[in-house]
Design a protein around this motif. Structure first.
Motif, PDB file in Angstrom:
ATOM      1  N   SER A 315       0.853  -1.190   0.000  1.00 57.98           N
ATOM      2  CA  SER A 315       0.000   0.000   0.000  1.00 57.98           C
ATOM      3  C   SER A 315       0.890   1.241   0.000  1.00 57.98           C
ATOM      4  CB  SER A 315      -0.911   0.008   1.222  1.00 57.98           C
ATOM      5  OG  SER A 315      -0.149   0.192   2.392  1.00 57.98           O
ATOM      6  N   VAL A 316       0.284   2.392  -0.315  1.00 53.57           N
ATOM      7  CA  VAL A 316       1.046   3.654  -0.322  1.00 53.57           C
ATOM      8  C   VAL A 316       1.599   3.922   1.083  1.00 53.57           C
ATOM      9  CG1 VAL A 316       0.845   6.157  -0.639  1.00 53.57           C
ATOM     10  CG2 VAL A 316      -0.247   4.607  -2.273  1.00 53.57           C
ATOM     11  N   TYR A 333      -1.460  13.460  -0.246  1.00 54.18           N
ATOM     12  CA  TYR A 333      -1.903  12.484  -1.248  1.00 54.18           C
ATOM     13  C   TYR A 333      -0.699  12.049  -2.069  1.00 54.18           C
ATOM     14  CZ  TYR A 333      -1.859  16.451  -4.535  1.00 54.18           C
ATOM     15  OH  TYR A 333      -1.481  17.526  -5.287  1.00 54.18           O
ATOM     16  N   SER A 340      -1.325   0.035 -11.621  1.00 51.48           N
ATOM     17  CA  SER A 340      -2.304  -0.044 -10.531  1.00 51.48           C
ATOM     18  C   SER A 340      -3.364   1.057 -10.633  1.00 51.48           C
ATOM     19  CB  SER A 340      -1.604   0.044  -9.178  1.00 51.48           C
ATOM     20  OG  SER A 340      -1.086   1.340  -8.974  1.00 51.48           O
ATOM     21  N   VAL A 341      -3.206   1.983 -11.595  1.00 50.47           N
ATOM     22  CA  VAL A 341      -4.174   3.097 -11.721  1.00 50.47           C
ATOM     23  C   VAL A 341      -4.769   3.131 -13.126  1.00 50.47           C
ATOM     24  CG1 VAL A 341      -3.179   4.547  -9.914  1.00 50.47           C
ATOM     25  CG2 VAL A 341      -2.249   4.679 -12.225  1.00 50.47           C
ATOM     26  N   GLN A 346      -2.553   9.496 -11.378  1.00 46.88           N
ATOM     27  CA  GLN A 346      -3.826   9.460 -10.659  1.00 46.88           C
ATOM     28  C   GLN A 346      -3.567   9.774  -9.189  1.00 46.88           C
ATOM     29  OE1 GLN A 346      -6.533   6.265 -11.682  1.00 46.88           O
ATOM     30  NE2 GLN A 346      -7.103   5.995  -9.541  1.00 46.88           N
ATOM     31  N   ALA A 348      -3.923   9.256  -5.383  1.00 46.91           N
ATOM     32  CA  ALA A 348      -4.206   8.062  -4.576  1.00 46.91           C
ATOM     33  C   ALA A 348      -4.023   8.371  -3.098  1.00 46.91           C
ATOM     34  CB  ALA A 348      -3.278   6.919  -4.985  1.00 46.91           C
ATOM     35  N   ASP A 351      -4.361   4.021   1.314  1.00 47.87           N
ATOM     36  CA  ASP A 351      -4.763   2.614   1.195  1.00 47.87           C
ATOM     37  C   ASP A 351      -4.596   2.049  -0.214  1.00 47.87           C
ATOM     38  OD1 ASP A 351      -5.469   2.714   3.836  1.00 47.87           O
ATOM     39  OD2 ASP A 351      -7.551   3.272   3.426  1.00 47.87           O
ATOM     40  N   HIS A 352      -4.210   2.893  -1.172  1.00 44.08           N
ATOM     41  CA  HIS A 352      -4.080   2.423  -2.563  1.00 44.08           C
ATOM     42  C   HIS A 352      -2.983   1.345  -2.652  1.00 44.08           C
ATOM     43  CE1 HIS A 352      -4.020   2.525  -6.937  1.00 44.08           C
ATOM     44  NE2 HIS A 352      -2.703   2.635  -6.873  1.00 44.08           N
ATOM     45  N   LEU A 354      -0.168  -0.576  -4.563  1.00 43.21           N
ATOM     46  CA  LEU A 354       0.754  -0.361  -5.696  1.00 43.21           C
ATOM     47  C   LEU A 354       1.117  -1.697  -6.339  1.00 43.21           C
ATOM     48  CD1 LEU A 354       3.042   2.120  -3.758  1.00 43.21           C
ATOM     49  CD2 LEU A 354       1.507   2.771  -5.616  1.00 43.21           C
ATOM     50  N   ASP A 358       5.475   0.503 -10.513  1.00 43.78           N
ATOM     51  CA  ASP A 358       4.716   1.759 -10.483  1.00 43.78           C
ATOM     52  C   ASP A 358       5.664   2.915 -10.162  1.00 43.78           C
ATOM     53  OD1 ASP A 358       2.320   0.611 -11.044  1.00 43.78           O
ATOM     54  OD2 ASP A 358       1.395   0.929  -9.086  1.00 43.78           O
TER      55      ASP A 358
END
Length: 366
Positions: A315-316, A333, A340-341, A346, A348, A351-352, A354, A358
């Motif tokens: 996750s990020v 952000y 992944s996007v 994008q 994110a 919780d995004h 990866l 990426d």
């Protein structure tokens, strides 16, 4: 009677006992006793002694790969040729007496390689330097079991037996069993799958050996007594493993074809550097790592030094913690480019999730 004698006595009783439904509870009890005694061997009472000279190597890089095997199977030659590190090589046994570290860069990741001293039979019982060797193997992200291809299966079984005795589970996933102790209420057993081995009586018998009389247990797979004991012990390490069949220059093509069918196996020749590409590719696959590239504002992405994460933690937020914990506090952000996007870039949140390769740019609060 010493621990080793007790272990031997239980193992011989297990060998004498016929395996059927009537004896499954008794065998489960014996296995639990055996697991407790083995735990005492790994961590002797009265505090642990020193780790042994040269065994406590500092962990560096993104992953750690340990070479385990019997003496003189070519571990040191393999390390020398892979990492360019000199680990003493000779044709007699027990040349390497301490852990020799080396580092390789592969696909941008820094991977530490450890040449561990040769294991002998009875290593898990403290013979030779087996206990320290396998203790270091417990800290590895991946284990290479190096075998001589002229006698692979004999050595493979012996090493697996030694390593499993130390609570290392090779190429296995943790059992899907929920186990929770409680203060009162007795043993409560739930199962979501039909069980062939475990029933309430067997479970109670195993738990009574650990002096546990109140617990909730949920079996979410067809589990064995060994699986239940592993969960109760709670000190098992699940490590992926690749078997390296070395010295393939000494066998015929027909024999090589047969060897290639063994699962989790790569035939190599450490001396002639044969099949190293296949080995490194398989190592990358088993390590299951993800590379994330950073992009400073107004500059091109840095493709030279990726941030390498475990595939289970991508996750990020995991990425930020990997760089520095303070970044998470100031995080506003992230801008993400890659698979992944949907849009590049994008916006994110933390919780995004990866994906491999990426590109990310972190925007902080002002």
């Amino acid at each position: 009677m010493g621990i080793l004698e007790k272990i031997e006595e239980i193992e011989s009783e297990m060998a004498r006992t016929q395996r059927n439904k009537a004896t499954s509870g008794h065998l489960g009890l014996l296995k639990a006793r055996l697991a407790k005694l083995k735990r005492e061997l790994i961590t002797p009472k009265g505090g642990g002694g020193g780790a042994g000279e040269g065994f406590d190597v500092a962990k560096t890089g993104d992953a750690r790969v340990g070479f385990v095997g019997f003496p003189s199977v070519g571990k040191s030659t393999l390390l020398s040729n892979l990492a360019g590190v000199y680990s003493e090589v000779a044709s007699y046994e027990f040349t390497t007496l301490t852990t020799v570290p080396g580092v390789i860069r592969y696909k941008g990741a820094k991977i530490q390689l450890l040449d561990l001293p040769g294991i002998i039979e009875g290593a898990k019982d403290g013979k030779g330097r087996g206990r320290q060797v396998i203790a270091v193997a417990r800290t590895c992200s991946l284990i290479f079991i190096v075998l001589d291809c002229l006698k692979p299966l004999v050595h493979k079984k012996l090493i697996e037996h030694e390593v499993e005795g130390f609570g290392i589970r090779l190429n296995k996933k943790p059992p899907n069993i929920a186990f929770k102790r409680k203060d009162k209420g007795g043993i409560n057993l739930n199962q979501t799958v039909t069980q062939n081995t475990l029933d309430l009586d067997t479970v109670k018998l195993i738990l009574s050996e650990y002096k546990i009389h109140n617990a909730d247990i949920t079996l979410r797979e067809d589990a064995s007594t060994d699986d239940l004991i592993d969960v109760i012990e709670g000190n098992r390490v699940y490590v992926p493993c690749i078997y390296l069949l070395n010295k393939i220059d000494q066998i015929s093509i027909e024999e090589l074809d047969i060897i290639y069918r063994i699962p989790h196996c790569v035939p190599i020749s450490a001396h002639h550097k044969w099949n190293f590409d296949d080995l490194l590719e398989k190592m990358w696959e088993y390590l299951d790592l993800v590379r994330i590239y950073t992009k400073p504002k107004g500059q091109l992405p840095d493709y030279e030094a990726p941030v390498v994460l475990k595939a289970s933690q991508t996750s990020v937020e995991d990425f930020c913690v990997n760089l520095h914990k303070s970044i998470v506090k100031d995080f506003k952000y992230a801008l993400v480019w890659g698979s992944s996007v949907k849009h590049n870039p994008q916006i994110a949140g933390k919780d995004h999730i990866l994906e491999d390769e990426d590109v990310i740019q972190i925007v902080k609060k002002v």
